[in-house]
Design an enzyme around this catalytic site. Structure first.
Site, PDB file in Angstrom:
ATOM      1  N   THR A  50       0.846  -1.190   0.000  1.00 35.72           N
ATOM      2  CA  THR A  50       0.000   0.000   0.000  1.00 35.72           C
ATOM      3  C   THR A  50       0.882   1.240   0.000  1.00 35.72           C
ATOM      4  OG1 THR A  50      -1.665   1.273   1.228  1.00 35.72           O
ATOM      5  CG2 THR A  50      -0.201  -0.078   2.547  1.00 35.72           C
ATOM      6  N   GLY A 106      -1.202   5.297   6.689  1.00 29.62           N
ATOM      7  CA  GLY A 106      -2.309   5.201   7.657  1.00 29.62           C
ATOM      8  C   GLY A 106      -2.878   3.785   7.708  1.00 29.62           C
ATOM      9  N   LYS A 107      -2.967   3.166   6.539  1.00 31.76           N
ATOM     10  CA  LYS A 107      -3.466   1.783   6.485  1.00 31.76           C
ATOM     11  C   LYS A 107      -2.488   0.844   7.191  1.00 31.76           C
ATOM     12  CE  LYS A 107      -6.077   1.781   2.125  1.00 31.76           C
ATOM     13  NZ  LYS A 107      -6.272   1.051   0.861  1.00 31.76           N
ATOM     14  N   ASP A 150      -8.294  -3.357  -0.689  1.00 29.03           N
ATOM     15  CA  ASP A 150      -8.938  -2.495  -1.668  1.00 29.03           C
ATOM     16  C   ASP A 150     -10.244  -2.011  -1.052  1.00 29.03           C
ATOM     17  OD1 ASP A 150      -7.772  -2.075  -4.379  1.00 29.03           O
ATOM     18  OD2 ASP A 150      -9.909  -1.972  -4.813  1.00 29.03           O
ATOM     19  N   ASP A 166     -13.999  11.023   3.637  1.00 35.16           N
ATOM     20  CA  ASP A 166     -14.353  11.266   5.041  1.00 35.16           C
ATOM     21  C   ASP A 166     -15.129  12.572   5.252  1.00 35.16           C
ATOM     22  OD1 ASP A 166     -13.399   8.867   5.979  1.00 35.16           O
ATOM     23  OD2 ASP A 166     -11.463   9.646   6.622  1.00 35.16           O
ATOM     24  N   HIS A 215     -14.733   0.250   8.085  1.00 33.93           N
ATOM     25  CA  HIS A 215     -14.771  -0.910   7.189  1.00 33.93           C
ATOM     26  C   HIS A 215     -13.413  -1.615   7.186  1.00 33.93           C
ATOM     27  CE1 HIS A 215     -13.660   2.836   5.380  1.00 33.93           C
ATOM     28  NE2 HIS A 215     -13.102   2.262   4.351  1.00 33.93           N
TER      29      HIS A 215
HETATM   30  P1  IMP Z   1      -8.115   2.581  -1.828  1.00 30.52           P
HETATM   31  O1  IMP Z   1      -8.420   1.198  -1.419  1.00 30.52           O
HETATM   32  O2  IMP Z   1      -7.198   3.283  -0.862  1.00 30.52           O
HETATM   33  O3  IMP Z   1      -7.662   2.702  -3.259  1.00 30.52           O
HETATM   34  O4  IMP Z   1      -9.491   3.377  -1.711  1.00 30.52           O
HETATM   35  C1  IMP Z   1     -10.232   3.832  -2.825  1.00 30.52           C
HETATM   36  C2  IMP Z   1     -10.754   5.230  -2.544  1.00 30.52           C
HETATM   37  O5  IMP Z   1     -11.818   5.106  -1.590  1.00 30.52           O
HETATM   38  C3  IMP Z   1      -9.714   6.133  -1.966  1.00 30.52           C
HETATM   39  O6  IMP Z   1      -9.204   7.000  -2.926  1.00 30.52           O
HETATM   40  C4  IMP Z   1     -10.463   6.915  -0.926  1.00 30.52           C
HETATM   41  O7  IMP Z   1     -10.797   8.146  -1.511  1.00 30.52           O
HETATM   42  C5  IMP Z   1     -11.718   6.125  -0.655  1.00 30.52           C
HETATM   43  N1  IMP Z   1     -11.668   5.552   0.697  1.00 30.52           N
HETATM   44  C6  IMP Z   1     -11.305   4.299   1.054  1.00 30.52           C
HETATM   45  N2  IMP Z   1     -11.364   4.152   2.376  1.00 30.52           N
HETATM   46  C7  IMP Z   1     -11.755   5.351   2.856  1.00 30.52           C
HETATM   47  C8  IMP Z   1     -11.978   5.823   4.165  1.00 30.52           C
HETATM   48  O8  IMP Z   1     -11.813   5.144   5.179  1.00 30.52           O
HETATM   49  N3  IMP Z   1     -12.390   7.105   4.265  1.00 30.52           N
HETATM   50  C9  IMP Z   1     -12.575   7.920   3.176  1.00 30.52           C
HETATM   51  N4  IMP Z   1     -12.359   7.528   1.943  1.00 30.52           N
HETATM   52  C10 IMP Z   1     -11.955   6.244   1.786  1.00 30.52           C
END
Ligand code: IMP
Length: 221
Positions: free
Chosen positions: A9, A13-14, A76, A163, A206
């Site tokens: 990743t 933060g993740k 994802d 968010d 989530h």
């Molecule tokens: P990814 O898995 O990080 O690629 O997430 C896809 C998109 O979903 C990201 O660009 C974020 O904008 C949105 N996203 C995923 N998780 C969150 C979250 O916890 N808060 C807000 N946006 C999120």
């Protein structure tokens, strides 16, 4: 130190969130960064398929080789809005980079009412996360959801991505999500995640739920 998990990743933060979950279980989590364009994201309307395709490609980038005892993890996520038939879903990153939170608010501007309970149902949405772990040829999949609704205005502050416009539904005393308009033990009181502390967001997240689901399936380290 326990077994190592390489987490592919770009989002630190993740990684920190995963460490909080997995260090007490005896795992050591390291961030795996690969060259840009090394992993091709497939066109698919399933975040599970996207995560599975990425893990297949990422195996060859394991620093210790894909026959080592190290594990590989990918997550994802996406935002799924009911009144838009699940959009932006798998396109969440792209949509966030293009029309952003403002664009989403505009797309839903016709869904308005003075009745706050009805509003929370008209504008319902959910975050979904899929976490995939590869362990010596075995693949484990964890799913997590966070139901809620899209706010009518943007609240900047904490968090990232969507968010500022996502309000989670309340949680009951067991930490499970309730439905639109139901009052529970844990609540952001109508505030999007952007307006609450990160520790509060984690209770609903989530991401945390997907990690719990995944690591409940594993034998202990
Ligand atoms: P990814 O898995 O990080 O690629 O997430 C896809 C998109 O979903 C990201 O660009 C974020 O904008 C949105 N996203 C995923 N998780 C969150 C979250 O916890 N808060 C807000 N946006 C999120």
């Amino acid at each position: 130190m326990g077994r190592k998990i390489w987490f592919l990743t770009g989002n630190i933060g993740k990684v920190e969130e995963a460490r909080e979950h997995l260090t007490p279980l005896g795992y050591e989590v390291s961030q795996l960064i690969v060259p840009k364009d090394a992993i091709i994201e497939p066109q698919s309307d399933s975040i599970t398929d996207v995560a599975m395709a990425k893990i297949e490609q990422a195996k060859s980038h394991l620093p210790s080789g894909d026959n080592s005892k190290d594990m590989l993890m990918i997550e994802d996520a996406g935002l799924f809005i009911d009144s838009l038939s699940g959009f932006p879903g798998v396109y969440s990153s792209y949509v966030h980079q293009t029309i952003g939170c403002e664009g989403i608010i505009k797309l839903l501007s016709h869904l308005t009412t003075e009745d706050s309970v009805r509003l929370a149902s008209l504008r319902s949405a959910e975050f979904r996360a899929v976490t995939v772990l590869w362990d010596d040829g075995e693949v484990y999949v964890g799913n997590g959801k966070c139901p809620g609704y899209i706010s009518t205005s943007i609240v900047e502050g904490n968090g990232f991505g969507y968010d500022p416009i996502f309000v989670p539904y309340d949680l009951d005393s067991a930490g499970d999500s309730l439905s639109a308009g139901e009052y529970g033990e844990v609540s952001t009181h109508g505030s999007p995640f952007g307006g609450v502390e990160i520790t509060t967001k984690k209770k609903f997240s989530h991401r945390s739920r997907a990690l719990n689901d995944l690591f409940n399936q594993l034998p202990s380290a």
